[in-house]
Design a protein around this motif. Sequence first.
Motif, PDB file in Angstrom:
ATOM      1  N   VAL A  68       0.842  -1.203   0.000  1.00  0.00           N
ATOM      2  CA  VAL A  68       0.000   0.000   0.000  1.00  0.00           C
ATOM      3  C   VAL A  68       0.870   1.244   0.000  1.00  0.00           C
ATOM      4  O   VAL A  68       0.625   2.205  -0.745  1.00  0.00           O
ATOM      5  CB  VAL A  68      -0.946   0.005   1.215  1.00  0.00           C
ATOM      6  N   ALA A  69       1.913   1.253   0.831  1.00  0.00           N
ATOM      7  CA  ALA A  69       2.806   2.414   0.900  1.00  0.00           C
ATOM      8  C   ALA A  69       3.489   2.663  -0.438  1.00  0.00           C
ATOM      9  O   ALA A  69       3.647   3.814  -0.871  1.00  0.00           O
ATOM     10  CB  ALA A  69       3.850   2.202   2.000  1.00  0.00           C
ATOM     11  N   ARG A  70       3.883   1.596  -1.111  1.00  0.00           N
ATOM     12  CA  ARG A  70       4.562   1.736  -2.398  1.00  0.00           C
ATOM     13  C   ARG A  70       3.628   2.309  -3.460  1.00  0.00           C
ATOM     14  O   ARG A  70       4.067   2.992  -4.389  1.00  0.00           O
ATOM     15  CB  ARG A  70       5.081   0.370  -2.860  1.00  0.00           C
ATOM     16  N   ASN A  71       2.327   2.004  -3.346  1.00  0.00           N
ATOM     17  CA  ASN A  71       1.359   2.412  -4.377  1.00  0.00           C
ATOM     18  C   ASN A  71       0.359   3.443  -3.862  1.00  0.00           C
ATOM     19  O   ASN A  71      -0.729   3.590  -4.425  1.00  0.00           O
ATOM     20  CB  ASN A  71       0.601   1.174  -4.880  1.00  0.00           C
ATOM     21  N   TYR A  72       0.723   4.137  -2.805  1.00  0.00           N
ATOM     22  CA  TYR A  72      -0.216   5.017  -2.100  1.00  0.00           C
ATOM     23  C   TYR A  72      -0.910   6.002  -3.033  1.00  0.00           C
ATOM     24  O   TYR A  72      -2.124   6.211  -2.958  1.00  0.00           O
ATOM     25  CB  TYR A  72       0.544   5.774  -1.005  1.00  0.00           C
ATOM     26  N   LYS A  73      -0.154   6.606  -3.924  1.00  0.00           N
ATOM     27  CA  LYS A  73      -0.705   7.647  -4.802  1.00  0.00           C
ATOM     28  C   LYS A  73      -1.669   7.087  -5.842  1.00  0.00           C
ATOM     29  O   LYS A  73      -2.392   7.841  -6.499  1.00  0.00           O
ATOM     30  CB  LYS A  73       0.440   8.381  -5.509  1.00  0.00           C
ATOM     31  N   ASP A  74      -1.688   5.765  -6.004  1.00  0.00           N
ATOM     32  CA  ASP A  74      -2.556   5.149  -7.008  1.00  0.00           C
ATOM     33  C   ASP A  74      -3.902   4.716  -6.442  1.00  0.00           C
ATOM     34  O   ASP A  74      -4.701   4.101  -7.143  1.00  0.00           O
ATOM     35  CB  ASP A  74      -1.859   3.929  -7.627  1.00  0.00           C
ATOM     36  N   TYR A  75      -4.156   5.022  -5.174  1.00  0.00           N
ATOM     37  CA  TYR A  75      -5.453   4.705  -4.580  1.00  0.00           C
ATOM     38  C   TYR A  75      -6.414   5.876  -4.782  1.00  0.00           C
ATOM     39  O   TYR A  75      -6.022   7.036  -4.696  1.00  0.00           O
ATOM     40  CB  TYR A  75      -5.314   4.413  -3.080  1.00  0.00           C
ATOM     41  N   ALA A  76      -7.660   5.537  -5.055  1.00  0.00           N
ATOM     42  CA  ALA A  76      -8.700   6.562  -5.221  1.00  0.00           C
ATOM     43  C   ALA A  76     -10.017   6.013  -4.695  1.00  0.00           C
ATOM     44  O   ALA A  76     -10.201   4.794  -4.576  1.00  0.00           O
ATOM     45  CB  ALA A  76      -8.837   6.949  -6.688  1.00  0.00           C
ATOM     46  N   ILE A  77     -10.928   6.922  -4.358  1.00  0.00           N
ATOM     47  CA  ILE A  77     -12.241   6.504  -3.873  1.00  0.00           C
ATOM     48  C   ILE A  77     -13.169   6.346  -5.066  1.00  0.00           C
ATOM     49  O   ILE A  77     -13.408   7.291  -5.822  1.00  0.00           O
ATOM     50  CB  ILE A  77     -12.803   7.534  -2.882  1.00  0.00           C
ATOM     51  N   VAL A  78     -13.661   5.118  -5.255  1.00  0.00           N
ATOM     52  CA  VAL A  78     -14.553   4.790  -6.365  1.00  0.00           C
ATOM     53  C   VAL A  78     -15.819   4.177  -5.784  1.00  0.00           C
ATOM     54  O   VAL A  78     -15.753   3.149  -5.096  1.00  0.00           O
ATOM     55  CB  VAL A  78     -13.890   3.812  -7.354  1.00  0.00           C
ATOM     56  N   ASP A  79     -16.952   4.805  -6.017  1.00  0.00           N
ATOM     57  CA  ASP A  79     -18.241   4.326  -5.497  1.00  0.00           C
ATOM     58  C   ASP A  79     -18.194   4.100  -3.985  1.00  0.00           C
ATOM     59  O   ASP A  79     -18.708   3.096  -3.466  1.00  0.00           O
ATOM     60  CB  ASP A  79     -18.659   3.026  -6.209  1.00  0.00           C
ATOM     61  N   GLY A  80     -17.549   5.023  -3.287  1.00  0.00           N
ATOM     62  CA  GLY A  80     -17.516   4.962  -1.832  1.00  0.00           C
ATOM     63  C   GLY A  80     -16.440   4.087  -1.240  1.00  0.00           C
ATOM     64  O   GLY A  80     -16.289   4.032  -0.021  1.00  0.00           O
TER      65      GLY A  80
END
Length: 569
Positions: free
Chosen positions: A540-552
């Motif tokens: 998660v830390a390595r890909n942190y910037k690639d997370y987004a909120i989709v449909d809640g």
Amino acid sequence: MSERINDIMNEEPKRGRSAFQPLIYAILVVLGVYIGSNFSGNSTFTHRPAASENPNKLVNIINKIDEMYVDSVEKKALIEKAINAMLEDLDPHSYYISSEELASVQEPLQGNFEGIGVEFMIQKDTLVVVSPIQGGPSETAGIRAGDRIVEVDGEHIAGIGLTNSKVMEVLKGEKGTKVDLKIQRRGTDDILDFNITRDRIPIYSVVASTMVEPGVGYIKLTRFAKNSYEEFMMGMAKLDEAGAESIIFDLRGNGGGYLHVAIPMVEEFLEDDKLIVYTEGVNSPRSEYRSQRRGRYADKDVVILINSGSASASEIMAGALQDHDRSITVGRRSFGKGLVQDEIPLPDESALRLTVARYYTPTGRSIQRPYGEEIDYDNDYNDRYDSGELYSEEKIELNDSLKFTTPKGRIVYGGGGITPDVFVPIDTIGASWYFSDLSYAGTIRRYGFDYSDSHRDELSSYSDVESFLKGFKVTNVMMEGLFKAGEEDGYERDERAIAESGEVMKIRLKAHMAKNLFGDEAYYRALLEDDNVYDAALEVARNYKDYAIVDGELTLLSATEVEEAMTTN
């Protein structure tokens, strides 16, 4: 004014109901009057009877029990049983602490105790120093790991059925008092004499603060104690200086502690004037706690690790950062303690921890799980296991009526702990009863200490933790020694379990050796080699910037989705 605290999860067990139960309930109603009449001057127990009440009658009842009951009754013990029974009917976290227990209960949260400053184990009826506590009087005096304390103030303590309580009795004492020790040291024939002046000894709550890879720091906090914020800031400063852009904050097994310590920690990750938590109760008006400035680490990525042992102040921290979309929470659902206690000191040096309010996260969530007569509150972990929740996110029961939304649209739930954004099932690979037996009996710990102590010169070739973790390998010969130690402790060798658990046991043994050689932080670092929740958090830390909120829901976007989002923006 008493400090408002969030009680630790591993609290004193509630007393079971006994043969005294009918008598206990008979006097419950008189306790407030009786205590008030004997502890005058403490407004906590002021009694204002209604016109229909007869306080003299109630006081007479308890006096008559003492004067006329068929058997002798120890009044103090009876009153304390009754107090606990009364509090047990209120909620799971209100409880009474006797004067005898108060100091030991408070020590972990006060962050210190008074003594000589050693971590010890009892091995074959001998007191063995695992390590002197950094900065304590034993370290200053030259006590070493592996030293055997055989005599204290002229009293021989080796080979006499030594117990932990006996060790605490002879080694702990008031700051400034002196104690004479006689010590056996490996490689030395003579008995060594030490005269040590007792002092205040720190109990650390930040047990690890280390870089785990370039740009990613790891910090583990075991409780929110009096000095935890200062320890936290020192750890964070070290990670910041080392270039940490992402922080993995491990709150697993952290049962809570002081609310006023958790709040400034949360503040360090938030912008100015953000609600952190608010408390409210029937007799406690709403009190809000907000960030007073922009936090020093408001620009860092934060990954919070939780499990069913994360409670109280841990949940305040995890909930606040989740509600402000300032973290990604990884692991399994937290304990679910949303009640606030005040510690009320009593004149006989006992204390009452009484629930006075509920706390709510910034979105308005109360995360207290249900309790009451029909609920086996203390059996929650087994219920989670039986329901399959520890293995599958789909088994977590979420109440749609307790649904809340964060500023960026993430859906979060109240009513039973903090639900992680990234669920990680419990890891059963390598589990066996044999492994559990050797762990809980202390066999792995003792053997790891024995081996590293007897090979200290050889192991000194590892100059630091990093070189040890990378270079040292637990051999089959060492494992054979462990299995033999298990047999000596009464656990028969189990070949099938060894095949299933052998690799995990090697990691645990290596961790105990690392602890003996380099301290607590080395122990926790070594355990990360077999930790699926930590592995998920690192990803998660390595890909942190690639997370987004989709449909809640918080979702890891694919490379294409990330590129499209960047183009759109």
